[in-house]
Design a protein around this motif. Structure first.
Motif, PDB file in Angstrom:
ATOM      1  N   ALA A  37      -2.193   7.799   0.687  1.00 24.87           N
ATOM      2  CA  ALA A  37      -2.822   6.644   1.322  1.00 24.87           C
ATOM      3  C   ALA A  37      -4.323   6.844   1.456  1.00 24.87           C
ATOM      4  O   ALA A  37      -4.811   7.932   1.729  1.00 24.87           O
ATOM      5  CB  ALA A  37      -2.204   6.412   2.703  1.00 24.87           C
ATOM      6  N   ALA A  95      -6.832   1.942  13.184  1.00 23.19           N
ATOM      7  CA  ALA A  95      -7.898   2.115  12.197  1.00 23.19           C
ATOM      8  C   ALA A  95      -9.253   2.255  12.878  1.00 23.19           C
ATOM      9  O   ALA A  95     -10.069   3.105  12.495  1.00 23.19           O
ATOM     10  CB  ALA A  95      -7.907   0.940  11.228  1.00 23.19           C
ATOM     11  N   THR A 127       1.892   5.046   1.125  1.00 25.68           N
ATOM     12  CA  THR A 127       1.868   5.751   2.403  1.00 25.68           C
ATOM     13  C   THR A 127       1.867   7.242   2.153  1.00 25.68           C
ATOM     14  O   THR A 127       2.009   7.711   1.027  1.00 25.68           O
ATOM     15  CB  THR A 127       3.088   5.365   3.256  1.00 25.68           C
ATOM     16  OG1 THR A 127       4.272   5.693   2.517  1.00 25.68           O
ATOM     17  CG2 THR A 127       3.089   3.872   3.563  1.00 25.68           C
ATOM     18  N   VAL A 176     -10.511  -3.561   6.823  1.00 25.67           N
ATOM     19  CA  VAL A 176      -9.462  -2.789   7.490  1.00 25.67           C
ATOM     20  C   VAL A 176      -8.177  -2.918   6.699  1.00 25.67           C
ATOM     21  O   VAL A 176      -7.740  -4.026   6.363  1.00 25.67           O
ATOM     22  CB  VAL A 176      -9.237  -3.294   8.927  1.00 25.67           C
ATOM     23  CG1 VAL A 176      -8.152  -2.460   9.619  1.00 25.67           C
ATOM     24  CG2 VAL A 176     -10.539  -3.240   9.720  1.00 25.67           C
ATOM     25  N   ALA A 177      -7.576  -1.778   6.383  1.00 22.62           N
ATOM     26  CA  ALA A 177      -6.309  -1.748   5.650  1.00 22.62           C
ATOM     27  C   ALA A 177      -5.196  -1.363   6.609  1.00 22.62           C
ATOM     28  O   ALA A 177      -5.231  -0.282   7.208  1.00 22.62           O
ATOM     29  CB  ALA A 177      -6.385  -0.752   4.492  1.00 22.62           C
ATOM     30  N   GLY A 178      -4.221  -2.236   6.765  1.00 19.96           N
ATOM     31  CA  GLY A 178      -3.093  -1.973   7.648  1.00 19.96           C
ATOM     32  C   GLY A 178      -1.976  -1.259   6.920  1.00 19.96           C
ATOM     33  O   GLY A 178      -1.352  -1.826   6.025  1.00 19.96           O
ATOM     34  N   ARG A 179      -1.693  -0.031   7.300  1.00 21.20           N
ATOM     35  CA  ARG A 179      -0.671   0.754   6.596  1.00 21.20           C
ATOM     36  C   ARG A 179       0.733   0.261   6.934  1.00 21.20           C
ATOM     37  O   ARG A 179       1.627   0.308   6.088  1.00 21.20           O
ATOM     38  CB  ARG A 179      -0.822   2.231   6.936  1.00 21.20           C
ATOM     39  CG  ARG A 179      -2.143   2.825   6.423  1.00 21.20           C
ATOM     40  CD  ARG A 179      -2.267   4.302   6.746  1.00 21.20           C
ATOM     41  NE  ARG A 179      -1.205   5.075   6.104  1.00 21.20           N
ATOM     42  CZ  ARG A 179      -1.057   6.382   6.255  1.00 21.20           C
ATOM     43  NH1 ARG A 179      -1.887   7.058   7.029  1.00 21.20           N
ATOM     44  NH2 ARG A 179      -0.081   7.026   5.635  1.00 21.20           N
ATOM     45  N   GLU A 232      -4.835  -6.352   4.371  1.00 20.93           N
ATOM     46  CA  GLU A 232      -6.247  -5.975   4.371  1.00 20.93           C
ATOM     47  C   GLU A 232      -7.063  -7.163   4.849  1.00 20.93           C
ATOM     48  O   GLU A 232      -6.835  -8.296   4.409  1.00 20.93           O
ATOM     49  CB  GLU A 232      -6.703  -5.557   2.979  1.00 20.93           C
ATOM     50  CG  GLU A 232      -6.182  -4.203   2.551  1.00 20.93           C
ATOM     51  CD  GLU A 232      -6.912  -3.671   1.326  1.00 20.93           C
ATOM     52  OE1 GLU A 232      -7.693  -4.448   0.734  1.00 20.93           O
ATOM     53  OE2 GLU A 232      -6.709  -2.499   0.971  1.00 20.93           O
ATOM     54  N   ARG A 248      -8.222   5.638   3.087  1.00 20.74           N
ATOM     55  CA  ARG A 248      -8.721   5.444   4.442  1.00 20.74           C
ATOM     56  C   ARG A 248      -8.326   4.066   4.946  1.00 20.74           C
ATOM     57  O   ARG A 248      -8.222   3.103   4.198  1.00 20.74           O
ATOM     58  CB  ARG A 248     -10.240   5.581   4.445  1.00 20.74           C
ATOM     59  CG  ARG A 248     -10.726   6.979   4.144  1.00 20.74           C
ATOM     60  CD  ARG A 248     -12.250   6.994   4.092  1.00 20.74           C
ATOM     61  NE  ARG A 248     -12.821   6.518   5.344  1.00 20.74           N
ATOM     62  CZ  ARG A 248     -14.117   6.258   5.502  1.00 20.74           C
ATOM     63  NH1 ARG A 248     -14.949   6.408   4.504  1.00 20.74           N
ATOM     64  NH2 ARG A 248     -14.568   5.822   6.661  1.00 20.74           N
ATOM     65  N   ASN A 249      -8.135   3.958   6.257  1.00 19.29           N
ATOM     66  CA  ASN A 249      -7.681   2.699   6.840  1.00 19.29           C
ATOM     67  C   ASN A 249      -8.819   1.739   7.126  1.00 19.29           C
ATOM     68  O   ASN A 249      -8.564   0.559   7.418  1.00 19.29           O
ATOM     69  CB  ASN A 249      -6.916   2.977   8.140  1.00 19.29           C
ATOM     70  CG  ASN A 249      -5.638   3.733   7.884  1.00 19.29           C
ATOM     71  OD1 ASN A 249      -5.048   3.613   6.823  1.00 19.29           O
ATOM     72  ND2 ASN A 249      -5.209   4.533   8.852  1.00 19.29           N
ATOM     73  N   ASP A 282      -1.972  -1.749  13.544  1.00 17.80           N
ATOM     74  CA  ASP A 282      -2.850  -1.245  12.483  1.00 17.80           C
ATOM     75  C   ASP A 282      -4.315  -1.274  12.863  1.00 17.80           C
ATOM     76  O   ASP A 282      -5.049  -0.290  12.657  1.00 17.80           O
ATOM     77  CB  ASP A 282      -2.645  -2.058  11.203  1.00 17.80           C
ATOM     78  CG  ASP A 282      -1.304  -1.782  10.549  1.00 17.80           C
ATOM     79  OD1 ASP A 282      -0.728  -0.713  10.821  1.00 17.80           O
ATOM     80  OD2 ASP A 282      -0.838  -2.632   9.774  1.00 17.80           O
ATOM     81  N   ARG A 294       0.832  -1.193   0.000  1.00 11.52           N
ATOM     82  CA  ARG A 294       0.000   0.000   0.000  1.00 11.52           C
ATOM     83  C   ARG A 294       0.870   1.247   0.000  1.00 11.52           C
ATOM     84  O   ARG A 294       1.968   1.264   0.564  1.00 11.52           O
ATOM     85  CB  ARG A 294      -0.920   0.016   1.224  1.00 11.52           C
ATOM     86  CG  ARG A 294      -1.887  -1.162   1.256  1.00 11.52           C
ATOM     87  CD  ARG A 294      -2.864  -1.007   2.411  1.00 11.52           C
ATOM     88  NE  ARG A 294      -3.644   0.203   2.283  1.00 11.52           N
ATOM     89  CZ  ARG A 294      -4.751   0.293   1.557  1.00 11.52           C
ATOM     90  NH1 ARG A 294      -5.176  -0.742   0.869  1.00 11.52           N
ATOM     91  NH2 ARG A 294      -5.425   1.426   1.496  1.00 11.52           N
TER      92      ARG A 294
END
Length: 373
Positions: A92, A227, A88, A123-126, A131, A94-95, A223, A86
């Motif tokens: 980036a 989020a 950053t 949920v997307a973990g930066r 995900e 939304r999480n 993450d 992903r």
């Protein structure tokens, strides 16, 4: 109609009964030695046995939720849960993304102010690049005017491997149990973030950061809380967060709580084990790194790492559970400033029925350890 639908179960049982009765009635007419009669008897026995086995299988699945859907049963589960690279910074996204809503299976579930609401999210973990889908249960108080400016404590709830997050809603009934405990005055309103620990299916990552692979520990420890706190009224301090799970999810809950006391003040493992599994479902988790393998052994961690200022709850049974001895070792190794509690049943297997007996008390325990921000 879904795999776990009561309508499907009733239809299957009804069809089995009808075919059984038909076999009893028609059998005398097929008591001949002709080829047609033989094929008729074989056909009746076959379809009757298939419907009986299907009924028993559906009944067992509805009780224990081995499979949450037809696609899950047939190996075509399309639920997102993949590792992505992903971007950053300013680019980036939304999480957390809400992709649907469900009514809780509770009295007044059609009104959020009475029964709460369940959001289906991704949920997307930066940090981790993972995900994963999840369900977020918001209690009724979240929508009531008296609580409009209040942050809520949150609990991450994990299934076992390779379970589905739907198990937490239907089989283990976490939202219903949480609401009942609040109504009984035994617990405070809490947000439940429900998902499975299998964030890179079909691999069982045991909630560790794998070199060159999924950073599962980072996802759950960093993450996911960030989020959820960004998207909902949830506190960001350790005292606002707990984590609970069963089986593999129980190991993950204890592991993450033990290693990340700055994020979780309370961790509960229902029928947990205490050392990362290493088998064909996990692959090579540690790539020869002895320190990481030792760190994934919770009994070793308690002996060799500083004890956190956190609370732990473990559960087992004297008869029926394979973790009785290791749970006693865990209890013996916890020292101040850490605190530990336990639920020890006289008998109970490694199954949904046992966990349903433990969840009400576990949620009360969790509630007593968490605080509003």
């Amino acid at each position: 109609m879904g795999l776990t639908s009561k309508t499907v179960l009733v239809l299957a049982i009804g069809l089995a009964v009808v075919l059984f009765a038909a076999t009893v009635l028609i059998w005398p007419r097929l008591a001949r030695r002709s080829a047609a009669a033989v094929f008729g008897r074989v056909g009746l026995l076959l379809v009757t046995q298939v419907t009986v086995f299907a009924s028993v299988g559906l009944l067992a699945n509805n009780s224990f939720l081995f499979y949450g859907s037809w696609s899950d049963l047939l190996g075509r589960q399309q639920e997102p849960g993949i590792v992505l690279d992903r971007t950053t910074g300013a680019a980036a996204s939304r999480n957390i993304l809400r992709v649907g809503m469900e009514r809780p299976d509770v009295p007044g579930g059609s009104r959020p102010t009475a029964g709460g609401r369940i959001d289906k999210v991704v949920v997307a973990g930066r940090r981790s690049g993972i995900e994963s889908p999840a369900y977020v249960y918001l209690p009724p108080e979240y929508f009531q005017s008296d609580y409009a400016h209040r942050n809520f404590p949150a609990v991450i709830v994990l299934t076992g491997y390779p379970g589905t997050s739907e198990n937490l809603l239907k089989g283990l009934q976490y939202p219903r149990t949480a609401l009942d405990r609040v109504k009984a005055g035994r617990a405070q309103p809490m947000i439940l973030v429900m998902l499975r620990p299998t964030v890179a299916p079909p691999r069982d990552t045991e909630c560790v950061d794998i070199a060159g692979g999924p950073k599962t520990e980072t996802f759950f420890a960093k993450d996911l809380p960030q989020a959820v706190s960004d998207a909902y009224r949830v506190g960001r301090r350790a005292r606002n967060w707990g984590i609970i799970g069963n089986s593999t999810g129980g190991y993950c809950a204890l592991k993450i709580g033990l290693h990340h006391p700055n994020r979780f003040v309370a961790s509960a493992g229902l029928s947990a084990y205490y050392r990362a599994a290493e088998d064909p479902t996990t692959g090579d988790l540690f790539h020869g790194d002895r320190s990481e393998r030792e760190r994934a052994d919770l009994l070793w961690s308690l002996d060799h790492l500083p004890q956190p200022d956190s609370s732990f709850l473990v559960t087992t049974s004297r008869q029926g559970e394979g973790n009785y001895r290791s749970t006693r070792l865990f209890l013996a190794k916890v020292r101040a400033p850490a605190q530990v509690s336990s639920i020890v049943l006289n008998s109970g297997g490694h199954n949904f029925n046992t966990w349903r007996r433990e969840i009400p008390s576990a949620l009360e325990w969790m509630s007593s350890r968490l605080s509003e921000d």
